[in-house]
Each structure stands twice: as structure tokens, then as C-alpha cells.
Design a protein around this motif. Structure first.
Motif, mmCIF file in Angstrom:
data_model
loop_
_atom_site.group_PDB
_atom_site.id
_atom_site.type_symbol
_atom_site.label_atom_id
_atom_site.label_comp_id
_atom_site.label_asym_id
_atom_site.label_seq_id
_atom_site.Cartn_x
_atom_site.Cartn_y
_atom_site.Cartn_z
ATOM 1 N N CYS A 1 -2.264 -9.956 -6.800
ATOM 2 C CA CYS A 1 -2.066 -8.688 -6.089
ATOM 3 C C CYS A 1 -2.231 -7.483 -7.006
ATOM 4 O O CYS A 1 -1.853 -6.364 -6.633
ATOM 5 C CB CYS A 1 -0.681 -8.656 -5.444
ATOM 6 S SG CYS A 1 -0.425 -9.915 -4.192
ATOM 7 N N ALA A 2 -2.776 -7.687 -8.191
ATOM 8 C CA ALA A 2 -2.845 -6.606 -9.175
ATOM 9 C C ALA A 2 -3.659 -5.423 -8.665
ATOM 10 O O ALA A 2 -3.286 -4.247 -8.884
ATOM 11 C CB ALA A 2 -3.429 -7.135 -10.480
ATOM 12 N N ASP A 3 -4.765 -5.689 -7.989
ATOM 13 C CA ASP A 3 -5.599 -4.588 -7.505
ATOM 14 C C ASP A 3 -4.881 -3.796 -6.422
ATOM 15 O O ASP A 3 -4.931 -2.553 -6.414
ATOM 16 C CB ASP A 3 -6.929 -5.118 -6.965
ATOM 17 C CG ASP A 3 -7.845 -5.611 -8.063
ATOM 18 O OD1 ASP A 3 -7.591 -5.299 -9.244
ATOM 19 O OD2 ASP A 3 -8.818 -6.326 -7.739
ATOM 20 N N VAL A 4 -4.229 -4.496 -5.496
ATOM 21 C CA VAL A 4 -3.476 -3.810 -4.448
ATOM 22 C C VAL A 4 -2.363 -2.974 -5.074
ATOM 23 O O VAL A 4 -2.165 -1.810 -4.716
ATOM 24 C CB VAL A 4 -2.889 -4.833 -3.454
ATOM 25 C CG1 VAL A 4 -1.929 -4.150 -2.477
ATOM 26 C CG2 VAL A 4 -3.997 -5.535 -2.692
ATOM 27 N N ARG A 5 -1.629 -3.579 -6.002
ATOM 28 C CA ARG A 5 -0.550 -2.855 -6.677
ATOM 29 C C ARG A 5 -1.070 -1.589 -7.351
ATOM 30 O O ARG A 5 -0.487 -0.514 -7.219
ATOM 31 C CB ARG A 5 0.093 -3.766 -7.727
ATOM 32 C CG ARG A 5 1.268 -3.131 -8.496
ATOM 33 C CD ARG A 5 1.689 -4.054 -9.640
ATOM 34 N NE ARG A 5 2.952 -3.681 -10.225
ATOM 35 C CZ ARG A 5 3.108 -2.764 -11.190
ATOM 36 N NH1 ARG A 5 2.043 -2.112 -11.638
ATOM 37 N NH2 ARG A 5 4.305 -2.505 -11.681
ATOM 38 N N GLY A 6 -2.167 -1.708 -8.074
ATOM 39 C CA GLY A 6 -2.714 -0.554 -8.780
ATOM 40 C C GLY A 6 -3.130 0.560 -7.845
ATOM 41 O O GLY A 6 -2.849 1.743 -8.093
ATOM 42 N N THR A 7 -3.790 0.193 -6.741
ATOM 43 C CA THR A 7 -4.249 1.211 -5.785
ATOM 44 C C THR A 7 -3.077 1.921 -5.123
ATOM 45 O O THR A 7 -3.036 3.161 -5.060
ATOM 46 C CB THR A 7 -5.135 0.563 -4.711
ATOM 47 O OG1 THR A 7 -6.294 -0.003 -5.329
ATOM 48 C CG2 THR A 7 -5.570 1.592 -3.672
ATOM 49 N N LEU A 8 -2.114 1.150 -4.632
ATOM 50 C CA LEU A 8 -1.003 1.763 -3.906
ATOM 51 C C LEU A 8 -0.066 2.532 -4.838
ATOM 52 O O LEU A 8 0.434 3.597 -4.471
ATOM 53 C CB LEU A 8 -0.237 0.688 -3.132
ATOM 54 C CG LEU A 8 -1.046 -0.058 -2.072
ATOM 55 C CD1 LEU A 8 -0.146 -0.999 -1.274
ATOM 56 C CD2 LEU A 8 -1.758 0.910 -1.136
#
Length: 462
Positions: free
Chosen positions: A437-444
């Protein structure tokens, strides 16, 4: 085109699943026939969220169509005399009034004193102690620690909150020309003391009790709020009684809504009136040891939203993201009126769905408290209560602390929480450290940080 009337039914601390039209299997068992009938003929928004899970900033955002970051209103301290607001704020009831509508609000207001949205603003029946009048203290259920009244039964027939609907109906009968009328109920907000005639219909033994509690979400913020409430120390019998009396209070609200909708029918106004039902925020009923609102857990953050306009809006259930500050743009659009200025909300029947919505609570100052009216509720180590921001997409929820002790939070202080709302509807499991979920975490988290950098700050006198 004839301009429609608008009837705004507004509740305080009403969680969506306390209404029959939102109830889920294994949860609460509400009795709300008037609201359910309204929903059957209207548009029900399944995923509407408050812009701040506490009274004053939520109500301010609903009236102005602006995020807390634009108004500087982040918590209930903003209702204090002399609270500073940015210049030029306009509420949507003022736009209706300028267009020839008669506007009136009956019941609770609770906004910064500098805002004056209504031509008539009658608070009778909305006092915090009105439901307690005549009650025996020994009959009340209180939370451990801060002793909030979360259960009780009003003993007589003279129930002061009845004044809200009674006065609203009287005004409706006298109104000429198009009107915007709000009936703003304190209930089911604490003190939760419904009339006996409703309370006796909800048996404590039939309530879920601790079966409703699957714990707080895996963040320090939710755990700390539960600790302040101390609800885990309540006896099971008291917890079930609190849940029963909450549902009884909602049933009383439903009765009042039925009176208002019945008056529309009697006056022949139903076909030419937009009716909207919503709440300023939801409520915990023991989940994670918490009562009241304040967190971004779904029972606190999610609110009901039902909009009916016979002959113009086909009955439907919608799953797109909506937020409380969409109310003004939507009602103005249904009335054919133009927005006076840019807002952060959208017309739910004309504008496309957003990719995300946001919400924020707290000032994050050294003297900030979770319960500012009690001067109670510090962060760990006796520090001031933080400011926290949430961003939701159609699938994910992320929230993080953005301000603490009067300065931006460091990465170590952010306490990031990320939930997959599809796989985990109760939003309990934290995926913030899950590498998938690293990409989702970074974006949000980027959205949260950017919003925090843009925020208006207000000087608070504690």
C-alpha cells in the motif's frame, strides 16, 4: 419555473446506521418510519461524510460550503465570543434570503457568533439541559470519568425539545412565498434522555452491547480518544441501556420529522418542497471505549444524507462520495440559484463526483483539548490535543496528525492510519506500513500534508 421551498431537517450526533434506511444486519435496530418513508421517495447517499466530526466546524462548513482550512474553524472553541473569521464569508441561507426567500431556523445553531445566516433564528427547545428538566439524577447513565449523560428517560409529558418542531410548523403555516426552513434538533446528542413513551419501546437487553465494539482503529489517535471516554469500564447493562436510549432519542426525532412532513402534506406543499435530512456528524456508542464523535471511524465520520424533490429527483441510492459542505451548492442548484462565490463543495445533482474528500478536527495548540468545553482531554504526556486530517477516496481512508503544540507535526508524530474501506468496512486494520500500500499511502498523505500547509490559522484565547 416556480421556486421550490426547502425544508432542512438537521440532527446532531446522528449516525447513519441509527436510521432504518441505513441499518445493517447485526447492528442497531432502529424504528424510524417517517425517515424511511422520506428515503423511499428520495435520493439516499450511502457515502456522505462530515467535513469535521464535531459540531461547530461541521456546522460552519455546511453553511459556508468551505473546508475548515478556509474558515479557521477546527473545533468548538470557535463558538466563543469574538472568535475571528476571514473576511467575506457568506452562508447559503443568506443567498436564499437575497433571492426573495423567507428563511428561518428553529433549534440548535452552535456556530461562530460572527456568522448570522438566518432572518429568524429561534433556539427554543435546543438547550443542552432541556432534556434533563425534571429527571431524577439516579436514573441517568453516565460515562466513566467525564460523566457525560449517555442514557436516561424523561419522566413526564412536558418535553422541552418538542418546541423545535412545534414552532417550525407554526412558522410554516404562516409563511408566504418561497421559504428555506431548518428544524435543527439537538437530539440524539448528549444528554441522551428521550421521552418515556419512546424509551420503553427499546429494551436494553435487545441491544448489541459490546458486540458492537470491535475495538478502535489501529491509531494512537483513536486509542487515546477511547481512553479519555473510559467506555471500556462501563458495565454491560449500562452500555446496553445507553444504546437503547440513543435509539429511543432517534425515534423521537423521527416522530418530530413526521410532524413536519405531515404539515407539508396538510398545506399542500409536498410537491413543491425540497426536503433534505442530514446530521452534523455521527457518534460512537461504545466502540473502542468511545462515546460522542471526534474520530474518523465510520460511525463518527459518516452522516446520513437524504434529498427528496417529488417530480424532479427519481428515488435512488447513490454510492459516490459526498460531504456535508455539498449541502449549500446542492440546495441552491435545486432552487435554480447561483453560487455567490467559489465553494469547496459541489452540486450533487449537477457536478461530477470527486476523487477524494477531506475532513479536519482540532487546533493542535499547546492548550488545545479534546473536550474544550470541559477543558479536558490532553494528548499523551499532557501535550495539547492535536489537529488531525482525513482524506477518503472511493476505496481508502487515510488520516494523520498535522499539527501538535502549535507547529506542524513531524513525520514521527503523524500517526498515519490507512484503511481499505472495501475489505475492512469497520476500518480497524492499519495498512500504513504494508509495503503493498506504499503508493496509496504516499499519494493520500501528500493530500493531507498539502491541505495542512494551506490552512488558515486563527488566534484562540484559551
Amino acid at each position: 419555473m416556480n421556486r421550490p421551498n426547502v425544508l432542512w431537517l438537521y440532527c446532531d450526533e446522528l449516525r447513519a446506521d441509527a436510521l432504518g434506511c441505513y441499518a445493517t444486519a447485526g447492528g442497531l435496530s432502529p424504528r424510524t418510519p417517517a425517515v424511511d418513508a422520506l428515503a423511499a421517495g428520495g435520493v439516499v447517499f450511502e457515502r456522505c461524510y462530515t467535513t469535521s466530526p464535531v459540531c461547530v466546524p461541521s456546522r460552519t462548513s455546511a453553511l459556508t460550503g468551505l473546508l475548515p482550512e478556509r474558515t479557521g474553524v477546527y473545533h468548538n472553541e470557535a463558538a466563543s465570543p469574538g472568535f475571528p473569521l476571514p473576511e467575506g464569508l457568506i452562508t447559503f441561507p443568506e443567498v436564499f434570503a437575497a433571492s426573495g426567500y423567507a428563511t428561518a431556523s428553529f433549534g440548535k445553531e452552535h456556530i461562530p457568533p460572527a456568522l448570522t445566516p438566518w432572518q429568524l433564528d429561534d433556539h427554543a427547545g435546543a438547550g443542552m439541559r432541556d432534556p434533563l428538566d425534571g429527571c431524577d439524577e439516579r436514573s441517568l447513565v453516565r460515562t466513566p470519568g467525564l460523566r457525560f449523560v449517555v442514557g436516561g428517560r424523561h419522566p413526564g409529558d412536558d418535553y422541552r425539545p418538542d418546541e423545535v418542531a412545534r414552532r417550525a410548523v407554526d412558522w410554516m403555516r404562516r409563511a408566504s412565498g418561497p421559504f428555506l426552513l431548518r428544524a435543527s434538533f439537538l437530539q440524539p446528542h448528549t444528554p441522551v434522555v428521550p421521552p418515556r413513551r419512546w424509551a420503553r419501546l427499546f429494551e436494553p437487553g435487545a441491544q448489541p452491547g459490546r458486540a458492537l465494539d470491535r475495538g478502535p482503529g489501529d491509531s494512537r489517535f483513536e486509542r487515546r480518544f477511547g481512553e479519555l471516554n473510559n467506555g471500556r469500564w462501563m458495565a454491560e447493562s449500562d452500555l446496553r441501556r445507553a444504546q437503547a436510549d440513543y435509539l429511543a432519542s432517534v425515534a423521537w426525532v423521527d416522530e418530530q420529522i413526521g410532524l413536519l412532513l405531515g404539515a407539508l402534506d396538510e398545506l399542500g406543499l409536498t410537491g413543491e418542497t425540497v426536503v433534505v435530512l442530514t446530521s452534523d456528524h455521527g457518534a460512537h456508542l461504545g466502540e473502542g471505549g468511545a462515546f460522542g464523535k471526534h474520530t474518523f471511524a465510520p460511525q463518527s465520520h459518516r452522516v446520513p444524507l437524504v434529498v427528496r424533490r417529488p417530480g424532479h429527483l427519481a428515488p435512488a441510492r447513490r454510492g459516490d462520495l459526498a460531504q456535508s459542505l455539498d449541502l449549500g451548492p446542492t440546495l441552491l442548484g435545486l432552487a435554480g440559484l447561483a453560487l455567490p462565490a467559489k465553494t469547496d463543495g459541489r452540486d450533487l445533482f449537477a457536478d461530477p463526483a470527486p476523487g477524494h474528500v477531506t475532513a479536519t478536527i482540532g487546533y493542535g495548540d499547546p492548550a488545545s483539548r479534546a473536550f474544550p468545553n470541559r477543558d479536558a482531554g490532553t494528548w499523551y504526556g499532557g501535550r495539547g490535543w492535536p489537529r488531525r486530517t482525513c482524506v477518503r477516496t472511493p476505496r481508502y481512508r487515510l488520516d494523520a496528525t498535522v499539527r501538535l503544540d502549535g507547529r506542524p507535526a513531524t513525520p514521527d508524530e503523524e500517526d498515519v492510519f490507512l484503511a481499505d474501506s472495501h475489505a475492512d468496512p469497520a476500518e480497524l486494520r492499519n495498512l500504513a506500513d504494508d509495503p503493498t500500500c506504499a503508493d496509496v499511502r504516499g499519494t493520500l498523505l501528500g493530500h493531507v500534508r498539502a491541505l495542512a500547509r494551506s490552512a488558515v490559522e486563527a488566534h484562540i484565547s484559551y
